[in-house]
Each structure stands twice: as C-alpha cells, then as structure tokens.
Design a protein around this motif. Structure first.
Motif, PDB file in Angstrom:
ATOM      1  N   PRO A  65       6.027   7.222   2.823  1.00 22.36           N
ATOM      2  CA  PRO A  65       5.410   7.558   4.115  1.00 22.36           C
ATOM      3  C   PRO A  65       4.940   6.299   4.850  1.00 22.36           C
ATOM      4  O   PRO A  65       4.480   5.341   4.219  1.00 22.36           O
ATOM      5  N   GLU A  66       5.080   6.314   6.154  1.00 21.24           N
ATOM      6  CA  GLU A  66       4.754   5.143   6.977  1.00 21.24           C
ATOM      7  C   GLU A  66       3.283   4.743   6.827  1.00 21.24           C
ATOM      8  O   GLU A  66       2.916   3.573   6.917  1.00 21.24           O
ATOM      9  N   ASP A  67       2.440   5.711   6.606  1.00 24.14           N
ATOM     10  CA  ASP A  67       1.003   5.466   6.443  1.00 24.14           C
ATOM     11  C   ASP A  67       0.503   6.293   5.259  1.00 24.14           C
ATOM     12  O   ASP A  67       1.200   7.202   4.802  1.00 24.14           O
ATOM     13  N   GLY A  68      -0.669   5.956   4.750  1.00 26.20           N
ATOM     14  CA  GLY A  68      -1.169   6.713   3.614  1.00 26.20           C
ATOM     15  C   GLY A  68      -2.676   6.566   3.521  1.00 26.20           C
ATOM     16  O   GLY A  68      -3.288   5.943   4.379  1.00 26.20           O
ATOM     17  N   LYS A  69      -3.268   7.156   2.453  1.00 26.45           N
ATOM     18  CA  LYS A  69      -4.720   7.009   2.308  1.00 26.45           C
ATOM     19  C   LYS A  69      -5.090   6.668   0.874  1.00 26.45           C
ATOM     20  O   LYS A  69      -6.185   6.939   0.419  1.00 26.45           O
ATOM     21  N   ILE A  70      -4.163   6.097   0.136  1.00 28.34           N
ATOM     22  CA  ILE A  70      -4.443   5.675  -1.239  1.00 28.34           C
ATOM     23  C   ILE A  70      -4.313   4.156  -1.342  1.00 28.34           C
ATOM     24  O   ILE A  70      -3.321   3.581  -0.884  1.00 28.34           O
ATOM     25  N   TYR A  71      -5.345   3.506  -1.880  1.00 24.05           N
ATOM     26  CA  TYR A  71      -5.208   2.067  -2.147  1.00 24.05           C
ATOM     27  C   TYR A  71      -5.377   1.799  -3.640  1.00 24.05           C
ATOM     28  O   TYR A  71      -6.179   2.463  -4.314  1.00 24.05           O
ATOM     29  N   SER A  72      -4.561   0.894  -4.151  1.00 20.47           N
ATOM     30  CA  SER A  72      -4.545   0.562  -5.586  1.00 20.47           C
ATOM     31  C   SER A  72      -4.800  -0.921  -5.743  1.00 20.47           C
ATOM     32  O   SER A  72      -3.982  -1.744  -5.309  1.00 20.47           O
ATOM     33  N   ILE A  73      -5.926  -1.248  -6.327  1.00 20.84           N
ATOM     34  CA  ILE A  73      -6.305  -2.660  -6.539  1.00 20.84           C
ATOM     35  C   ILE A  73      -7.348  -2.692  -7.654  1.00 20.84           C
ATOM     36  O   ILE A  73      -8.112  -1.730  -7.809  1.00 20.84           O
ATOM     37  N   ASN A  74      -7.343  -3.758  -8.454  1.00 19.28           N
ATOM     38  CA  ASN A  74      -8.359  -3.877  -9.503  1.00 19.28           C
ATOM     39  C   ASN A  74      -9.630  -4.435  -8.878  1.00 19.28           C
ATOM     40  O   ASN A  74      -9.810  -5.643  -8.772  1.00 19.28           O
ATOM     41  N   GLU A  75     -10.523  -3.514  -8.471  1.00 18.18           N
ATOM     42  CA  GLU A  75     -11.745  -3.951  -7.756  1.00 18.18           C
ATOM     43  C   GLU A  75     -12.687  -4.726  -8.654  1.00 18.18           C
ATOM     44  O   GLU A  75     -13.663  -5.314  -8.174  1.00 18.18           O
ATOM     45  N   GLY A  76     -12.359  -4.784  -9.925  1.00 14.06           N
ATOM     46  CA  GLY A  76     -13.175  -5.607 -10.828  1.00 14.06           C
ATOM     47  C   GLY A  76     -13.100  -7.079 -10.464  1.00 14.06           C
ATOM     48  O   GLY A  76     -13.964  -7.882 -10.820  1.00 14.06           O
ATOM     49  N   ASN A  77     -12.048  -7.429  -9.710  1.00 19.45           N
ATOM     50  CA  ASN A  77     -11.880  -8.830  -9.269  1.00 19.45           C
ATOM     51  C   ASN A  77     -12.438  -9.052  -7.872  1.00 19.45           C
ATOM     52  O   ASN A  77     -12.188 -10.103  -7.260  1.00 19.45           O
ATOM     53  N   TYR A  78     -13.183  -8.063  -7.333  1.00 22.27           N
ATOM     54  CA  TYR A  78     -13.583  -8.078  -5.921  1.00 22.27           C
ATOM     55  C   TYR A  78     -14.156  -9.425  -5.455  1.00 22.27           C
ATOM     56  O   TYR A  78     -13.748  -9.963  -4.421  1.00 22.27           O
ATOM     57  N   VAL A  79     -15.069  -9.967  -6.232  1.00 24.34           N
ATOM     58  CA  VAL A  79     -15.766 -11.177  -5.746  1.00 24.34           C
ATOM     59  C   VAL A  79     -14.789 -12.327  -5.511  1.00 24.34           C
ATOM     60  O   VAL A  79     -15.059 -13.239  -4.728  1.00 24.34           O
ATOM     61  N   HIS A  80     -13.639 -12.282  -6.172  1.00 28.27           N
ATOM     62  CA  HIS A  80     -12.671 -13.379  -6.042  1.00 28.27           C
ATOM     63  C   HIS A  80     -11.612 -13.103  -4.975  1.00 28.27           C
ATOM     64  O   HIS A  80     -10.727 -13.919  -4.744  1.00 28.27           O
ATOM     65  N   PHE A  81     -11.657 -11.926  -4.333  1.00 29.61           N
ATOM     66  CA  PHE A  81     -10.614 -11.584  -3.355  1.00 29.61           C
ATOM     67  C   PHE A  81     -10.745 -12.415  -2.099  1.00 29.61           C
ATOM     68  O   PHE A  81     -11.848 -12.807  -1.708  1.00 29.61           O
ATOM     69  N   PRO A  82      -9.618 -12.692  -1.413  1.00 38.57           N
ATOM     70  CA  PRO A  82      -9.682 -13.334  -0.098  1.00 38.57           C
ATOM     71  C   PRO A  82     -10.500 -12.458   0.864  1.00 38.57           C
ATOM     72  O   PRO A  82     -10.487 -11.227   0.718  1.00 38.57           O
ATOM     73  N   ASP A  83     -11.177 -13.072   1.815  1.00 38.14           N
ATOM     74  CA  ASP A  83     -12.007 -12.301   2.756  1.00 38.14           C
ATOM     75  C   ASP A  83     -11.223 -11.198   3.450  1.00 38.14           C
ATOM     76  O   ASP A  83     -11.720 -10.090   3.657  1.00 38.14           O
ATOM     77  N   GLY A  84      -9.963 -11.505   3.784  1.00 39.87           N
ATOM     78  CA  GLY A  84      -9.136 -10.501   4.473  1.00 39.87           C
ATOM     79  C   GLY A  84      -9.001  -9.222   3.649  1.00 39.87           C
ATOM     80  O   GLY A  84      -9.027  -8.113   4.184  1.00 39.87           O
ATOM     81  N   VAL A  85      -8.909  -9.374   2.323  1.00 38.85           N
ATOM     82  CA  VAL A  85      -8.782  -8.205   1.451  1.00 38.85           C
ATOM     83  C   VAL A  85     -10.119  -7.474   1.358  1.00 38.85           C
ATOM     84  O   VAL A  85     -10.186  -6.244   1.415  1.00 38.85           O
ATOM     85  N   LYS A  86     -11.221  -8.244   1.283  1.00 43.29           N
ATOM     86  CA  LYS A  86     -12.549  -7.614   1.254  1.00 43.29           C
ATOM     87  C   LYS A  86     -12.751  -6.788   2.524  1.00 43.29           C
ATOM     88  O   LYS A  86     -13.223  -5.647   2.473  1.00 43.29           O
ATOM     89  N   LYS A  87     -12.295  -7.371   3.653  1.00 42.34           N
ATOM     90  CA  LYS A  87     -12.437  -6.648   4.934  1.00 42.34           C
ATOM     91  C   LYS A  87     -11.619  -5.362   4.897  1.00 42.34           C
ATOM     92  O   LYS A  87     -12.065  -4.316   5.353  1.00 42.34           O
TER      93      LYS A  87
END
Ligand code: FBP
Ligand code: MG
Ligand code: MG
Length: 338
Positions: free
Chosen positions: A201-223
């Motif tokens: 589908p062109e759009d969706g509402k599920i995101y898959s990421i290991n949020e345990g690494n959140y503090v190390h994510f690039p700002d763009g991903v945090k946003k």
C-alpha cells in the motif's frame, strides 16, 4: 485442490517473459526452493531436534552463529552446488565468497548472495525467521568468477526473494516483473501460488524500528517517531508500533498491510546494522517491484555502489509516502547542520 499452481509451474510459465531464457534461472530458483523446504523441516520441529542454541563459533560480523544459521548455510550451498547453475555463493555466514567448483557448474553464470537464516535472535523462542536471497549474472565471461562479479549494484539484480518460516511458510520473489508469493503446502511438499502480484500500500500506519536504540537515532528519525505518535485521527495517527526483530517478518507484514521498516545508523552501528548485499538489496528489489520505496535515507538502496561483501547500510523501506516522509525529515536535518 482445483487450480493450484506450484512454484515450479509458475517459474516455467514466466520463463516465456524472457525470450533468451534457457531455464538456468528457473533451475536456480528451484534449487533455492528445495533448500528452503529442508530448512523449513528443521525449523518446524526445532525444539525436538538438536538445532536450537549457539553453534559455538562467530561469523565475520562478530555475531555468535546459531546452529540453525550454520545448518541453513550448509543446505543452501549444497543445493546450489548440486543444482549446477551457481558459480559463487556470498553468504552472511562465510567470511569470503564461496566459489562453486563442481563438474555440473563449470558453465554456471549466476551469483547468489544469501542470508541463510534471518532473524537469528528469534530462533530459540519460536518467532518467525527467514531466508533472504539476491541473484546476479556474472559480468566476466572468462575463467573463474571474482569478487568484482559479486559486488554489483542492486539495480543489476536479475532476481531476489525471501522465505518466511512463520505460521505458514512462504516464498516471495521477483525477477523484475512484479512480486509473487507462494505458500508451502506440507501435504504435497510444494510451494503453491497464494499471493499473486503483491503490491505494498502507498501509505500505512505501522512502523517497525528497535526503539531501544532511540537515543542514538538521527534527529530526522526522532522527529518521524514523534510525528507517528501524535494523536491526529484525520491522518490515521498515532501509528502502530510493530517490531518482530526479524527483518523478513517485519517487511513481509508491511508489504501486506502497509508500513515502514527502519534500521537507522546508531552509535553501535554507525553504518547501520543490516547488510547491503544479502539483506537490503534483495528486499529493496522486492519492495520497489511491489510499488514501494527502499532508501538509506538519502538515496535508493539499489543505487549504492558496493565495496565490500558484508558492508552495512542504514535502511528505510516500505510504503512510499512513509519512506519519503522520513527522507524529507533527514534532508531537513542535514540542511540544518550543513
Ligand atoms: O536486534 P536488533 O538490533 O533490533 O536487530 C534485529 C535485526 O537484525 C537481524 O536479525 C539481522 O539479521 P540476521 O539475524 O540474519 O543476522 C534482522 O533480521 C533484524 O531486523
Ligand atoms: Mg539477516
Ligand atoms: Mg542471518
């Protein structure tokens, strides 16, 4: 069962799409199907056979190899060797590429890059795992194939696919003419066409990421995660977080339901964690063929010029609108620091 179409029948039928095809690629896909069934047999009874747990060695990535990693690696190399269509196997579990030197494969022209068992951290706890494969035609025509024949851009892939060993076992692949999924029917031992012409589908509402690494994510991903978690019914938010920890299973779900799988650069993995040649390139080919997008945040995964067998990359892959949103936030971040 009226009207089943097996993988073998489908491959032969689709061969007509390639006027110069001589059946080599068809036989190669057959060989991958055979090894997948053998791995599936062990996965299905993993607790009953001595296949759980560590093998006691580490691979070139410094990861502890699981017994099933090694078993799957051995099965795919064996099937590709006896099948005769493969001249090189580049595997996650092998430091260097493996030159296939058997009497039947002296004219073989295909190279297989493979992640024999994806989602190793989930093996011992009965969570879906997979196999991922990418197929290239060798470039050189004389003598033995070399590393140069392996290190081709993802755009040069002639086929790619994955097998998911989940509640059912499926093989999903593309040869550049759409994506088709086959479910293994254990009663006849055949992969049967169950998901023709898959589209993400062109759009969706599920995101898959290991949020345990959140503090190390690039700002763009945090946003992006902030954006995904805001309450806004009009734009289907908040999105739902789903993370299995097996790339094959997370991407398969998102292919069917819509969604985005992300593995950004982190402090622990400054170049990302997932491997370009046998995880990101094949998944990118499948998702693009299904109408989605696969990016390292700034460019198409399949445009990355490979320089090493086990090189890693950041990856954002899935529904077009979701990946483009992350790319725009990463570009904004880059513009700010520039
Ligand atoms: O545990 P993490 O850091 O979230 O990583 C999980 C990711 O790593 C992988 O397990 C890497 O693949 P392998 O299991 O083949 O090494 C992916 O399947 C998965 O998406
Ligand atoms: Mg993997
Ligand atoms: Mg693996």
């Amino acid at each position: 069962m009226a009207g089943i179409k097996t993988l073998g029948q489908f491959i032969i039928e689709k061969q007509a799409d390639f006027p110069y095809a001589k059946g080599e690629l068809s036989r190669l896909l057959r060989d991958i199907g055979i090894a997948s069934k053998i791995v599936n047999r062990e996965v299905n009874k993993a607790g009953l056979v001595d296949i759980l747990g560590d093998f006691g060695s580490t691979n070139v990535q410094g990861e502890d190899q699981k017994k099933l990693d090694v078993f799957a690696n051995t099965q795919f190399i064996a099937a590709l060797t006896s099948g005769g269509e493969c001249c090189i196997v580049a595997s996650e579990e092998e430091d260097e590429f493996v030159a296939i030197d058997s009497p039947v494969s002296k004219n073989a022209k295909y190279i297989v890059c493979i992640d024999p068992l994806d989602g190793s951290s989930n093996i011992d706890c009965n969570v879906a795992v997979g196999t991922i494969f990418s197929i290239f035609r060798r470039k050189s025509t004389e003598g033995k194939a070399t590393l140069e024949d392996v290190l081709q851009k993802g755009t040069e892939q002639v086929a790619a696919g994955y097998v998911i060993y989940g509640s059912s076992t499926m093989l999903v692949y593309t040869t550049g003419k759409g994506v088709n999924g086959f479910t293994l029917d254990p009663s006849i031992g055949e992969f049967c066409l169950s998901h023709p012409d898959m589209k993400v589908p062109e759009d969706g509402k599920i995101y898959s990421i290991n949020e345990g690494n959140y503090v190390h994510f690039p700002d763009g991903v945090k946003k992006y995660l902030k954006y995904a978690q805001v309450e806004d019914k009009a734009s289907n938010r908040p999105y739902t977080s789903r993370y299995i920890g097996s790339m094959v299973a997370d991407i398969h779900r998102n292919l069917i339901k819509g969604g985005i799988y992300m593995y950004p650069t982190t402090a622990g993995s400054p170049n990302g964690k997932l491997r370009l040649m046998y995880e990101c390139n094949p998944m990118a080919f499948i998702i693009e063929q299904a109408g989605g997008v696969a990016s390292d945040g700034f460019r198409r995964i399949m445009e990355i010029e490979p320089t090493a067998l086990h090189q890693r990359t950041a990856v954002y892959i899935g529904s077009r609108k979701m990946v483009e949103m992350v790319e725009s936030l990463l570009a904004e971040q880059q513009a700010r620091v520039a």
